[in-house]
Design a protein around this motif. Structure first.
Motif, PDB file in Angstrom:
ATOM      1  N   ALA A  99       5.560   4.311   1.919  1.00 26.50           N
ATOM      2  CA  ALA A  99       6.126   5.512   2.539  1.00 26.50           C
ATOM      3  C   ALA A  99       6.933   5.159   3.785  1.00 26.50           C
ATOM      4  O   ALA A  99       8.059   5.646   3.983  1.00 26.50           O
ATOM      5  N   LEU A 100       6.368   4.304   4.650  1.00 28.49           N
ATOM      6  CA  LEU A 100       7.062   3.939   5.876  1.00 28.49           C
ATOM      7  C   LEU A 100       8.318   3.116   5.589  1.00 28.49           C
ATOM      8  O   LEU A 100       9.362   3.301   6.221  1.00 28.49           O
TER       9      LEU A 100
ATOM     10  N   THR B 281      11.100   5.329   4.306  1.00 26.81           N
ATOM     11  CA  THR B 281      11.768   6.020   5.417  1.00 26.81           C
ATOM     12  C   THR B 281      12.676   5.066   6.185  1.00 26.81           C
ATOM     13  O   THR B 281      13.798   5.418   6.562  1.00 26.81           O
TER      14      THR B 281
ATOM     15  N   THR C 247       0.834  -1.199   0.000  1.00 28.83           N
ATOM     16  CA  THR C 247       0.000   0.000   0.000  1.00 28.83           C
ATOM     17  C   THR C 247       0.871   1.252   0.000  1.00 28.83           C
ATOM     18  O   THR C 247       2.070   1.200   0.275  1.00 28.83           O
ATOM     19  N   GLU C 248       0.233   2.374  -0.288  1.00 33.40           N
ATOM     20  CA  GLU C 248       0.968   3.644  -0.319  1.00 33.40           C
ATOM     21  C   GLU C 248       1.589   3.957   1.044  1.00 33.40           C
ATOM     22  O   GLU C 248       2.724   4.425   1.138  1.00 33.40           O
ATOM     23  N   LYS C 249       0.842   3.671   2.122  1.00 33.10           N
ATOM     24  CA  LYS C 249       1.356   3.922   3.467  1.00 33.10           C
ATOM     25  C   LYS C 249       2.545   3.027   3.766  1.00 33.10           C
ATOM     26  O   LYS C 249       3.550   3.472   4.340  1.00 33.10           O
ATOM     27  N   HIS C 250       2.443   1.743   3.369  1.00 31.55           N
ATOM     28  CA  HIS C 250       3.553   0.826   3.600  1.00 31.55           C
ATOM     29  C   HIS C 250       4.792   1.254   2.823  1.00 31.55           C
ATOM     30  O   HIS C 250       5.919   1.177   3.328  1.00 31.55           O
TER      31      HIS C 250
END
Length: 335
Positions: free
Chosen positions: A190-191, A194, A185-188
């Motif tokens: 992004a994290l 980082t 997912t997009e959140k995964h």
């Protein structure tokens, strides 16, 4: 009896008291055998005897009393230097080693005065020479002890840094794998991005740690300078620190040409340290400003925050390792 003759004839008595003191008063001494406790005491006592019997100038006398007697170039280690190295290796603290010398001084003087009954003018001269020689031996032992302890710490740090590379490599490899997974997912993403960036930064820091250790051990610090866009470097660091500190506001502004020839890893490390310091020591409610200004031949990067300023008298110590400075009041701070 002159002091040199007394030490020569009563070495066994002196060594017995030396061993008893080291065994009872030093934590490491309780785990050592008699031979190890005696260490190089015999050689040191012989050196003291030779020194007492050797004429010296006034300048030599002053130098010895300050522990500054010159050692000939290429000379072998003195007995005191070897003793300092041995005590460092055996786990003594520097305080315990200094206490040994204090006990040796007291034992020799007490035993000598008890046997002599009273001191003559020549005896007082011997006593002064003896104290000077002990001071010189103590200086030599302490210097070697400190050098060896510092060197062992640096070697330990180097080994630790080397061993950290394996788990960091695993984190980097796992993060790369997740980013290549189509269903992430997009959140995964992004994290994980980082995490990957932080792991690579940690890997760079480990490399710097190893470089620092190598430099301290005598090989020098390497610089990998190459053309780079400082805007991208600063943005990455600001994002990394912002993610780690979601409650703080960090604003970045830039102007001019920010292309430069730098060691990107070291620049990123410096910026990370400065911005993290601003976060940790700055006023929580205020915005931290990071600016980059490119001029014709230079690029200036500034970190600005409101917080407790460093007193002028302590500015000289801000780059000392593991030193926390005191400060009296809150005001603006620029790095």
């Amino acid at each position: 009896m002159r002091l040199a003759d007394f030490i020569e004839q009563n070495t066994k008595r002196i060594l017995e008291e030396w061993v008893q003191f080291a065994e009872k008063s030093c934590a490491a001494g309780g785990q050592m055998d008699i031979a190890a406790l005696r260490d190089h005491a015999v050689a040191m006592l012989k050196t003291i005897v030779e020194d007492l019997r050797t004429p010296q100038t006034d300048a030599e006398q002053v130098a010895k009393s300050k522990g500054e007697a010159e050692t000939p170039a290429g000379a072998e280690d003195t007995a005191a230097e070897v003793h300092g190295a041995g005590r460092a290796q055996s786990g003594f603290t520097v305080g315990e080693m200094v206490s040994e010398y204090r006990a040796l001084r007291a034992s020799v003087i007490r035993l000598w005065t008890e046997d002599s009954g009273s001191l003559t003018g020549a005896d007082l001269e011997d006593l002064m020479r003896f104290n000077e020689t002990i001071d010189q031996a103590l200086a030599e032992s302490t210097e070697r002890f400190t050098e060896d302890i510092d060197r062992s710490r640096e070697i330990f740090v180097g080994i630790l840094g080397h061993d950290l590379r394996s788990p960091l490599s695993a984190i980097i490899a796992a993060s790369d794998f997740i980013l290549q997974t189509p269903k992430a997912t997009e959140k995964h993403v992004a994290l994980t991005t980082t995490t990957l960036r932080s792991a690579r930064r940690m890997n760079d820091m480990v490399s710097v740690l190893l470089d620092f250790t190598v430099g301290r051990l005598g090989s020098g610090l390497s610089i990998d300078a190459r053309p780079a866009d400082l805007k991208a470097i600063v943005c990455d660091v600001v994002q990394e620190v912002s993610v780690a500190n979601p409650g703080r506001q960090i604003q970045f502004s830039e102007s001019g040409d920010l292309n430069a020839v730098v060691d990107t890893g070291r620049i990123a490390q410096v910026l990370t340290n400065l911005i993290n310091n601003a976060v940790q020591y700055g006023t929580p409610k205020d915005v931290i400003g990071v600016s980059a200004l490119g001029e014709e031949a230079e690029v200036f990067i500034r970190v600005h925050n409101r917080g407790t300023p460093i007193p002028a008298a302590e500015i000289g110590g801000i780059f000392s390792p593991f030193k926390r400075l005191s400060a009296p009041k809150t005001a603006e701070s620029v790095s």
